[in-house]
Design an enzyme around this catalytic site. Sequence first.
Site, short mmCIF file in Angstrom:
data_model
loop_
_atom_site.label_atom_id
_atom_site.label_comp_id
_atom_site.label_asym_id
_atom_site.label_seq_id
_atom_site.Cartn_x
_atom_site.Cartn_y
_atom_site.Cartn_z
N HIS A 240 0.86 -1.19 0.00
CA HIS A 240 0.00 0.00 0.00
C HIS A 240 0.89 1.23 0.00
O HIS A 240 1.83 1.31 0.78
CB HIS A 240 -0.87 -0.03 1.27
CG HIS A 240 -1.95 1.00 1.28
ND1 HIS A 240 -1.69 2.32 1.54
CD2 HIS A 240 -3.28 0.91 1.06
CE1 HIS A 240 -2.84 2.99 1.48
NE2 HIS A 240 -3.81 2.16 1.18
N CYS A 278 -3.57 2.48 -4.58
CA CYS A 278 -4.49 3.31 -3.79
C CYS A 278 -4.46 4.71 -4.40
O CYS A 278 -3.56 5.50 -4.12
CB CYS A 278 -4.10 3.34 -2.31
SG CYS A 278 -5.21 4.42 -1.37
N HIS A 305 -7.55 0.46 -4.67
CA HIS A 305 -8.38 1.22 -3.72
C HIS A 305 -8.95 2.40 -4.49
O HIS A 305 -8.20 3.29 -4.92
CB HIS A 305 -7.53 1.74 -2.56
CG HIS A 305 -7.19 0.69 -1.55
ND1 HIS A 305 -6.56 0.97 -0.37
CD2 HIS A 305 -7.43 -0.65 -1.55
CE1 HIS A 305 -6.40 -0.16 0.32
NE2 HIS A 305 -6.91 -1.15 -0.37
N ASP A 346 -13.03 3.22 -0.11
CA ASP A 346 -12.89 3.56 1.31
C ASP A 346 -12.90 5.07 1.48
O ASP A 346 -13.05 5.81 0.51
CB ASP A 346 -11.67 2.91 1.97
CG ASP A 346 -10.33 3.41 1.45
OD1 ASP A 346 -10.31 4.14 0.46
OD2 ASP A 346 -9.31 3.04 2.06
N HIS A 347 -12.77 5.50 2.73
CA HIS A 347 -12.72 6.93 3.07
C HIS A 347 -13.88 7.70 2.43
O HIS A 347 -13.71 8.82 1.93
CB HIS A 347 -11.38 7.55 2.68
CG HIS A 347 -10.21 6.89 3.37
ND1 HIS A 347 -8.97 7.44 3.39
CD2 HIS A 347 -10.13 5.75 4.08
CE1 HIS A 347 -8.15 6.63 4.07
NE2 HIS A 347 -8.85 5.60 4.50
N TYR A 363 -14.50 4.19 7.40
CA TYR A 363 -15.21 2.97 6.96
C TYR A 363 -16.69 3.00 7.31
O TYR A 363 -17.21 2.08 7.95
CB TYR A 363 -14.49 1.73 7.50
CG TYR A 363 -13.13 1.60 6.87
CD1 TYR A 363 -12.97 0.95 5.65
CD2 TYR A 363 -12.01 2.20 7.44
CE1 TYR A 363 -11.74 0.87 5.02
CE2 TYR A 363 -10.77 2.14 6.82
CZ TYR A 363 -10.64 1.47 5.62
OH TYR A 363 -9.43 1.40 4.99
C1 DNO Z 1 -6.52 3.09 5.53
C2 DNO Z 1 -5.97 1.94 4.82
C3 DNO Z 1 -4.61 1.50 5.31
C4 DNO Z 1 -4.22 0.16 4.70
C5 DNO Z 1 -2.91 -0.36 5.17
C6 DNO Z 1 -2.50 -1.59 4.41
O1 DNO Z 1 -7.66 3.37 5.45
O2 DNO Z 1 -5.98 2.13 3.46
O3 DNO Z 1 -4.65 1.39 6.69
O4 DNO Z 1 -5.16 -0.79 5.05
O5 DNO Z 1 -1.93 0.59 5.06
O6 DNO Z 1 -1.46 -2.20 5.07
#
Ligand code: DNO
Length: 388
Positions: A240, A278, A305, A346-347, A363
């Site tokens: 990530h 991401c 992501h 996400d977010h 989340y």
């Molecule tokens: C946050 C996530 C990160 C991700 C980690 C993967 O929302 O995208 O915490 O899960 O960095 O190791």
Amino acid sequence: MEKTWRWFGPNDKITLDMLRQIGVEGIVTSLHHIHNGDVWTYDEVMKMKNFIESHGLRWSVVESLPVSESIKYGGPDRDRLIANYKESLANLGKAGVKTVCYNFMPVLDWARTDLEYPNGDGTSNLYFNRAEFAYFDCYILKREGAEADYDEATLARLEELRRTMTPEGEKRLVDNIIVKTQGFVNGNISEDDMSPVDTFRELLNLYDGIDRDALRRNMQYFLEAIMPVCREYDVNMCVHPDDPPLQILGLPRIVTCDEDIEWFLNAVPDPHNGLTFCAGSLSAGAHNDVTALARKYADRTHFVHARICRVLPDGDFKESTHLDPRLIDVIRTFETRRPGVPMRVDHAPLMLGDEKMGYNAGYSFHGRMLALGQVDGIMAALKAEKSN
Ligand code: DNO
């Protein structure tokens, strides 16, 4: 892309039955009950896999199999921890769970100063205020020489904050930066830690003398050690990116930009050594052209992501809508080049009562459901375009 969802296990208030109703195909989860560094046994992996499958879903991605700090800074027990990590990977591979997301960020997994920043329409979202972050660094953490890491404009805002900050404001910053955003992802600091700032300082000290080159060497050492297991069981590792993709708190960060990504992919040129694309983390750095990066690294991406940030002129950043044209472009790239790759949102905003539910930061249920619907719509439009 495969529509997946990050689910935090049987205690998550959002159940697998709910997820089936909203079109989720695959689950992204971790064995959250196993202590960081311990082996994930075949039995534990199978228990989770069977539970997910009994709800008509599949376990698509592990997020995360956490890399212990000691592996990152090169501590005396790193070989033992790497041996455990390899055993966990082999057990995942035997069980048929073949995509593993991790990160190589020292101490702090991701950073935000505000978890409920009003969007102006009754919803709220995550926000990164550069001056507030500098306040945490200079006046709460009191890191030596911290001021030198900030530009003039941020220092001016910092001075203003120094005059107006309250004890409640300080507590909120500690909670947001090192407690609420960390506990559920890496276990470094838990919600019941009575002195999180002291714990955090101790963790930072572990990285004394570790610069970007040293961290890179440790990442290469780790990847070279685990690749034989990944090849044997066909497990794809996907790191990530650092969130935000900047050097912070005097810590080295090594997955922040085009050159960094190129470096780790070339350092260990096995296709099992890949990237979690991401788009949100990468776009939080004004230096990154996220649509160009998607095109350049699509072939080595094993997990996507789908979210995107907007950097403001003062260096603050916020989450943008999932309908942002840059995200549409990124989705087009992956739909064309990697149609089956797992993708999650996400977010997303807190909305329609999410704020009362105590979900992990970033989340929410309604916000993520809306975002997934938007991304799903984009994918459907792209497919229709292609078949016309
Ligand atoms: C946050 C996530 C990160 C991700 C980690 C993967 O929302 O995208 O915490 O899960 O960095 O190791």
